[in-house]
Design an enzyme around this catalytic site. Sequence first.
Site, PDB file in Angstrom:
ATOM      1  N   LYS A  84     -49.418 -63.540  14.779  1.00 50.26           N
ATOM      2  CA  LYS A  84     -50.204 -62.337  15.103  1.00 50.26           C
ATOM      3  C   LYS A  84     -51.620 -62.745  15.527  1.00 50.26           C
ATOM      4  O   LYS A  84     -52.061 -63.873  15.256  1.00 50.26           O
ATOM      5  CB  LYS A  84     -50.245 -61.407  13.888  1.00 50.26           C
ATOM      6  CG  LYS A  84     -50.946 -61.982  12.661  1.00 50.26           C
ATOM      7  CD  LYS A  84     -50.684 -61.137  11.428  1.00 50.26           C
ATOM      8  CE  LYS A  84     -51.390 -61.723  10.207  1.00 50.26           C
ATOM      9  NZ  LYS A  84     -50.911 -61.110   8.962  1.00 50.26           N
ATOM     10  N   TYR A 108     -85.014 -66.949  19.971  1.00 51.53           N
ATOM     11  CA  TYR A 108     -85.490 -65.594  19.681  1.00 51.53           C
ATOM     12  C   TYR A 108     -86.076 -65.506  18.267  1.00 51.53           C
ATOM     13  O   TYR A 108     -85.489 -65.995  17.303  1.00 51.53           O
ATOM     14  CB  TYR A 108     -84.330 -64.599  19.770  1.00 51.53           C
ATOM     15  CG  TYR A 108     -83.758 -64.443  21.158  1.00 51.53           C
ATOM     16  CD1 TYR A 108     -84.542 -64.023  22.229  1.00 51.53           C
ATOM     17  CD2 TYR A 108     -82.411 -64.709  21.390  1.00 51.53           C
ATOM     18  CE1 TYR A 108     -83.997 -63.872  23.496  1.00 51.53           C
ATOM     19  CE2 TYR A 108     -81.863 -64.552  22.649  1.00 51.53           C
ATOM     20  CZ  TYR A 108     -82.664 -64.136  23.704  1.00 51.53           C
ATOM     21  OH  TYR A 108     -82.128 -63.988  24.949  1.00 51.53           O
TER      22      TYR A 108
HETATM   23  C1  LIG Z   1     -50.495 -62.090   8.069  1.00 50.18           C
HETATM   24  C2  LIG Z   1     -49.313 -61.950   7.211  1.00 50.18           C
HETATM   25  C3  LIG Z   1     -48.668 -63.082   6.689  1.00 50.18           C
HETATM   26  C4  LIG Z   1     -49.209 -64.486   6.841  1.00 50.18           C
HETATM   27  O1  LIG Z   1     -50.264 -64.721   5.906  1.00 50.18           O
HETATM   28  P1  LIG Z   1     -50.914 -66.173   5.694  1.00 50.18           P
HETATM   29  O2  LIG Z   1     -51.697 -66.041   4.459  1.00 50.18           O
HETATM   30  O3  LIG Z   1     -51.779 -66.439   6.896  1.00 50.18           O
HETATM   31  O4  LIG Z   1     -49.779 -67.132   5.590  1.00 50.18           O
HETATM   32  C5  LIG Z   1     -47.484 -62.877   5.978  1.00 50.18           C
HETATM   33  N1  LIG Z   1     -46.992 -61.640   5.779  1.00 50.18           N
HETATM   34  C6  LIG Z   1     -47.595 -60.535   6.257  1.00 50.18           C
HETATM   35  C7  LIG Z   1     -47.013 -59.199   5.981  1.00 50.18           C
HETATM   36  C8  LIG Z   1     -48.779 -60.651   6.961  1.00 50.18           C
HETATM   37  O5  LIG Z   1     -49.399 -59.550   7.402  1.00 50.18           O
END
Ligand SMILES: *Cc1c(COP(=O)(O)O)cnc(C)c1O
Length: 413
Positions: A49, A294
Amino acid sequence: MLSWEQTAALAAMRCERAWVEIDLAALAHNVQQIKSLLAPQTQLMTVVKADAYGHGACTVARTALQAGASWLGVATIPEGIELRQAGIKAPILILGATNTAEQIRAIAQWELQPTLCTPQQALIYSETLTSLNQTLPVHIKIDTGMSRLGTNWQEAADFVQLVYHCPNLEIASIYSHLATADSPDPTIMKEQQRRFEEAKKAIRLTARYAIATRLTGTKINNLGRQFPRLHLANTAATLTSRNLHYDMVRVGLATYGLYPANHLKQVVELKPVMQVKAIVTQVKTIAAGTGVSYGYQFIADREMRLAVVGIGYADGIPRNLSNKMKVLIRGQQVPQVGAITMDQIMIDVSAIPDLQVGEVVTVLGKDGDLQIGADDWAEILGTISWEILCSFKHRLPRVAIGESKRQKVEGRR
Ligand SMILES: *Cc1c(COP(=O)(O)O)cnc(C)c1O
C-alpha cells in the site's frame, strides 16, 4: 508529446538533482528472511500500500513475488489496478474499505479482493455481483480491539453466516489486525488473539451449521468444504511468534528493511531498501557571523565551508529536521545547517574543504561504515519509521539498483 530522445533526456535530468534508490537485492533478502520464519504452509502477503511505503509498488511487488511472497496487500482500488495494469497476476487484497456499487464493479473487473466489515456492505456487494452475474472472493475483517475497520469479534459468527448466505460471495479469508504488536508488553496482543480464537470457534459452529444447510440443498461454498484462511499478523507479530502466524502473515515494514521495535531486532537480519541521495549544487565560504537560510535559524560561529544541496521539504525531508539532521559525504557525517527550504538544504562541509559541485550526498542510507536510517529521523521527530518512508514525494525518481544492472523504475503516471 515528447520525442523519445526528449523523454530520455528528461528522465536523466530528473536524476541529476536528487533521487531515491531502491535496492532490490536487499528487498529480496528481506522477503527471504521473513519467509524463513514461516511454517512451509504459511503464505506471505507483502503489503505494498501507499506505493509500497514510498518504494514503488510495481517494482516491489514483482521482486517480492519472485522472492517468495504469494499475496499482495493494498489500501485502495487504484493501488490494486496499478498492479494489475503492470501485468501482476498474484491475488491482491484491498485492506481498506470499499462500499459503492461503482467500486465493486471495478474490483470485479480488475480481479481484486475486498475486505468486508458490515452487513450493509455485504448486501450491496451481493446485489451488485448478482447483477453482474459474477462471483468474488471476499475477506471478512474482525475488529478484535484495534477499533478500526472490522465487525465486532462478538458478532463475527453472525456476520460470517450472513456473508455465507449472500449469493455470489465466496469467503476466502477471515482476518483481524493487532494494535500493539510492537510493544514489549504482550498483554493487549494476547487479549486480541484470544478474541480472534473465540470468534474462530463461534464461526466453526456456524460452518457446521452451513454444512447442514448444504445437505438440505441450499448452497455450497468454501466455508462448507474447507475452513477459510485465517490471518492476524503484521510485521511485529510475524517477528514475535509463529503462534500468531495462522495461515498467512501480512508484512509491510520488514520488507523494506526496518524493525517495528528495538526488542525485535534480534529475530532476523534486515537490510534497508531505500536510500535518498542528492547532488551538491554550490560550495562557498562564509564568514563568522553570517546567517544561513530563512529566519537565520543558524549563524556561523566561525568561517565556514558551506555546500548547497538540491533537495528540500517539497521532496519529503521534514522541515522540522532543520539544524537537527546530518548527511553523509565521502563516508563522513556532516551537519545540515539553517532552515530546510522547499527545494534546497545547506550543509556545513568545513571538514571536506575540497568538496566539489556534483558530488553525491547521502541524505538517508549508507556511505562507507556510516548509516542514517528512517528510524533515526523518526526518533528525532517523535514519529515512526513508517511515516518517514511514506514521506518522499514523486518529484524524486525511484531508481532500482541491485539487479543485474542499473534499471530505472518507471515514475508514477
Ligand atoms: C499496513 C497493514 C499491514 C502491514 O503492517 P506492517 O506493520 O507495516 O507490517 C498489515 N495489515 C493491515 C491490515 C495493514 O493495514
